[in-house]
Design an enzyme around this catalytic site. Structure first.
Site, PDB file in Angstrom:
ATOM      1  N   ASN A  15       1.006  -0.912   6.549  1.00 43.96           N
ATOM      2  CA  ASN A  15       1.485  -1.346   4.547  1.00 43.96           C
ATOM      3  C   ASN A  15       1.941  -2.154   5.483  1.00 43.96           C
ATOM      4  OD1 ASN A  15       2.422  -2.152   2.297  1.00 43.96           O
ATOM      5  ND2 ASN A  15       3.842  -0.331   1.801  1.00 43.96           N
ATOM      6  N   GLU A  60      10.421 -11.714 -20.780  1.00 43.11           N
ATOM      7  CA  GLU A  60      10.008 -10.059 -20.739  1.00 43.11           C
ATOM      8  C   GLU A  60       9.134  -9.604 -21.461  1.00 43.11           C
ATOM      9  OE1 GLU A  60       9.224  -6.623 -18.344  1.00 43.11           O
ATOM     10  OE2 GLU A  60      10.805  -8.364 -17.882  1.00 43.11           O
ATOM     11  N   CYS A  64       0.816  -0.907   0.012  1.00 43.07           N
ATOM     12  CA  CYS A  64      -0.046   0.003  -0.243  1.00 43.07           C
ATOM     13  C   CYS A  64       1.107   1.195   0.426  1.00 43.07           C
ATOM     14  CB  CYS A  64      -1.011   0.165   1.670  1.00 43.07           C
ATOM     15  SG  CYS A  64      -1.997  -1.384   1.549  1.00 43.07           S
ATOM     16  N   LYS A 112       3.079  -1.483  -7.732  1.00 37.89           N
ATOM     17  CA  LYS A 112       4.631  -1.390  -7.926  1.00 37.89           C
ATOM     18  C   LYS A 112       5.851  -2.076  -7.396  1.00 37.89           C
ATOM     19  CE  LYS A 112       7.584   0.466 -10.897  1.00 37.89           C
ATOM     20  NZ  LYS A 112       8.069  -0.219 -11.724  1.00 37.89           N
TER      21      LYS A 112
END
Ligand code: AGP
Length: 611
Positions: free
Chosen positions: A99, A484, A2, A606
């Site tokens: 988090n 990838e 988070c 991310k």
């Protein structure tokens, strides 16, 4: 994973927190909320993006000088208003943003329920604030002490920030395993999961260490460990500009970061590689350099895109340095009880430097006596601090969830490390060594040329964006690039895509081939091209549609493939840095054409800071 933001000081807290949450939204975006010190504590939270919370709060009196905020990536409890943060204590006098994951939350929850606590959500975070409050009340101790006592019982990872209605001039924060940065201003403090919400206010920051508790007032920052011993805050200067975290006129961070690659690869090589003099200087590898050169085995640990970079490095290092390399998924390495011998060298590769699986794998390797080198993009991150030595990739902040410029910078760093070891061990002759230095130095310019293909690649995307599945194939160093490319497409367009060594296709995946399956095949000029040509014929024989990445001037593959992407020639050892860029663009355009938010793809974040 988070995003947490908090503020205490003379400014209006809400606008600072809201802007910060928007900057951190790439860390998690399924719900958001804030709590402000106003008439006790006011908590507002909503399922959905930060912009939906902003809309929900429009027109309300949110004046306060202290507050906490959160943007969520759900672990415990589905995305909903009820499970969104902040969570409060039973009497609403304490509010928390968290988090991480509390692994023993079920046990703590049961203890609380036995004490007639009523929990409103399914989250581990609410359990934590009730647990802290229970300790505070039953021990009649200050909040800070209750936090330290509670955290000694907590198993798992956390960054927490707590707001106390009875002390609106105070914030309590603590960290273990998840990242926390404190920005030091004049008579104010900013707290965040990374530096991006802080950089516009101050360059002075403290990266909080594991097991540290911070007691923050507007004009005071006290750091202690959970054993109540004072710690001296180590203030560092941020090496970050605001422009680096803005879109700079691009429609998305992902395409901005793809187009930044000629410069970021150049920045990564600058001051390290000098082809004319034939020198390579890696300032971050000194004390353990000899151990690296003399090692008999290298183990690479990483996740996701960084794992693909490790796979490219395996091919490069075995080719150039003749040292055996093993590439490990960090999460598997951590728990499969691998054999690590003294003298083994570990490379931990991570863009964010906060990936929990990679961090616990590093700790496990260190406990077994291995020396760990970090290859990392975020300065001051946990991977950098947990590694013995390492090399930063200097790609600048990467905001798009799908990693692009960090990957090419990782490959540039790993190429330099491989060449450095090969030079020290004389496993490549001087001609080849100098040739490869020149090849590496020429990559930024060639990347510029590849980016000129953007519109051509967009048109190919238009042709194939409705496909249900994709296959990506490559041989040698192009195989990890195929993996990838497939990952990028999956992440951004939600199309099922698989990468395979081209020869492996005959052992199963070829069953998928028909006129509805686009096959992206890396068929550049290298020692495998004649083999790749037969693979293309096998696909065409089954009506597969071939999108081929070729070397400029190619004729053989061009004659067979349905669509061609021609890139400048480069030595196969450094060519993966170039060859991935068209695959990044293809994924980007297909994602945009399908109308998806390419910067914040569903279900992703991310930095994966939980195991
Ligand atoms: C890549 O586009 C993804 N964001 C993801 O696979 C990522 O590479 C992985 O989570 C590892 O992250 P790290 O490099 O920050 O450790």
């Amino acid at each position: 994973m988070c995003g947490i933001v908090a503020y205490i000081g003379p400014r209006e807290a809400y606008p600072v927190i809201l802007k910060g949450l928007k900057r951190l939204e790439y860390r998690g975006y399924d719900s958001a909320g804030i709590a402000i010190a106003q008439d006790g504590i006011q908590v507002y939270k909503k399922k959905g993006r930060v912009s939906e919370l902003e809309e929900f709060l429009a027109g309300r009196d949110l004046s306060a000088h202290c507050g906490i905020g959160h943007t969520r990536w759900a672990t415990h409890g589905e995305p909903s208003d009820r499970n969104a943060h902040p969570h409060t204590s039973a009497d609403g006098r304490l509010a928390i943003v968290h988090n991480g994951i509390i692994e023993n939350f079920a046990q703590l929850r049961q203890e609380l329920v036995n004490k007639s606590h009523h929990l409103r959500s399914d989250t581990d975070s609410e359990v934590l604030i009730h647990f802290i409050d229970e300790i505070r009340l039953s021990n009649s101790c200050p909040l800070e002490e209750a936090v330290r006592i509670a955290l000694k019982r907590v198993v798992g990872a956390y960054v927490i920030v707590i707001l106390d209605a009875d002390h609106p001039d105070l914030l309590i924060a603590a960290r273990k395993g998840s990242p926390l940065v404190i920005g030091i201003g004049k008579g104010e403090h900013f707290l965040a999961s990374d530096a991006s919400p802080i950089v516009e206010y101050t360059q002075e920051v403290v990266f909080v260490n594991d097991y540290e508790v911070a007691i923050i007032r507007a004009d005071e920052l006290v750091l202690k460990n959970i054993s109540n011993e004072l710690q001296t805050p180590y203030v560092q200067k941020l090496d970050l500009e605001l422009a680096a975290i803005e879109k700079g006129g691009f429609p998305h961070f992902m395409i901005k970061e793809i187009f930044e690659q000629p410069r970021t690869i150049f920045d990564c090589l600058r001051g390290r590689l000098d082809a004319p003099s034939g020198t390579l200087t890696l300032g971050g590898i000194r004390e353990y350099a000899q151990l690296l050169y003399n090692t008999r085995r290298i183990i690479m640990i990483a996740c996701g895109t960084s794992w693909h970079a490790a796979l490219v490095a395996e091919y490069m290092i075995e080719e150039l340095c003749r040292i055996p390399v093993e590439v490990e998924y960090a999460s598997e390495f951590r728990y499969r009880n691998p054999v690590v011998r003294t003298g083994d060298v570990i490379f931990a590769i991570s863009q964010s430097g906060e990936t929990a699986d990679t961090l616990v794998a590093i700790e496990s390797a260190r406990q077994q006596g291995a020396i760990v080198f970090g290859v990392c993009n975020v300065v001051g991150s946990s991977v950098a601090r947990l590694s013995h030595e390492g090399v930063y990739t200097h790609a600048g902040p990467e905001i798009g969830v799908a990693s692009t410029k960090a990957f090419t910078a990782q490959l540039a760093v790993l190429s330099m490390i491989a060449l450095k070891i090969a030079r020290e061990n004389n496993t490549v002759d001087d001609t080849r060594y100098r040739h490869l230095l020149h090849e590496l130095e020429s990559i930024p310019g060639k990347a510029e040329t590849v980016l000129l293909l953007n519109e051509h690649i967009r048109q190919i995307a238009v042709k194939y964006c409705q496909a249900r599945d994709f296959l990506y194939l490559g041989r040698g160093l192009n195989f990890p690039v195929a993996l990838e490319g497939a990952l990028k497409l999956k992440e951004i367009s939600y199309i099922h895509a698989e990468g395979y060594p081209a020869a492996e296709m005959k052992h199963g995946p070829i069953a998928l081939v028909d006129e509805s399956l686009p096959v992206v095949i890396l068929a550049t000029r290298d020692r495998f091209q004649h083999k790749i040509l037969s693979n293309i014929q096998e696909i065409k024989a089954r009506k597969g549609r071939v999108i081929a990445l070729v070397t400029e001037g190619d004729e053989a593959v061009t004659a067979l493939a349905d669509d061609i992407i021609a890139v400048p020639e480069a030595d196969e050892v450094v060519a993966p840095i170039l060859h991935v860029i068209p695959l990044q663009l293809l994924a980007y355009h297909i994602g945009v054409l399908k109308g998806y938010d390419v910067d914040k793809p569903r279900n992703l974040a991310k930095s994966v800071t939980v195991e």
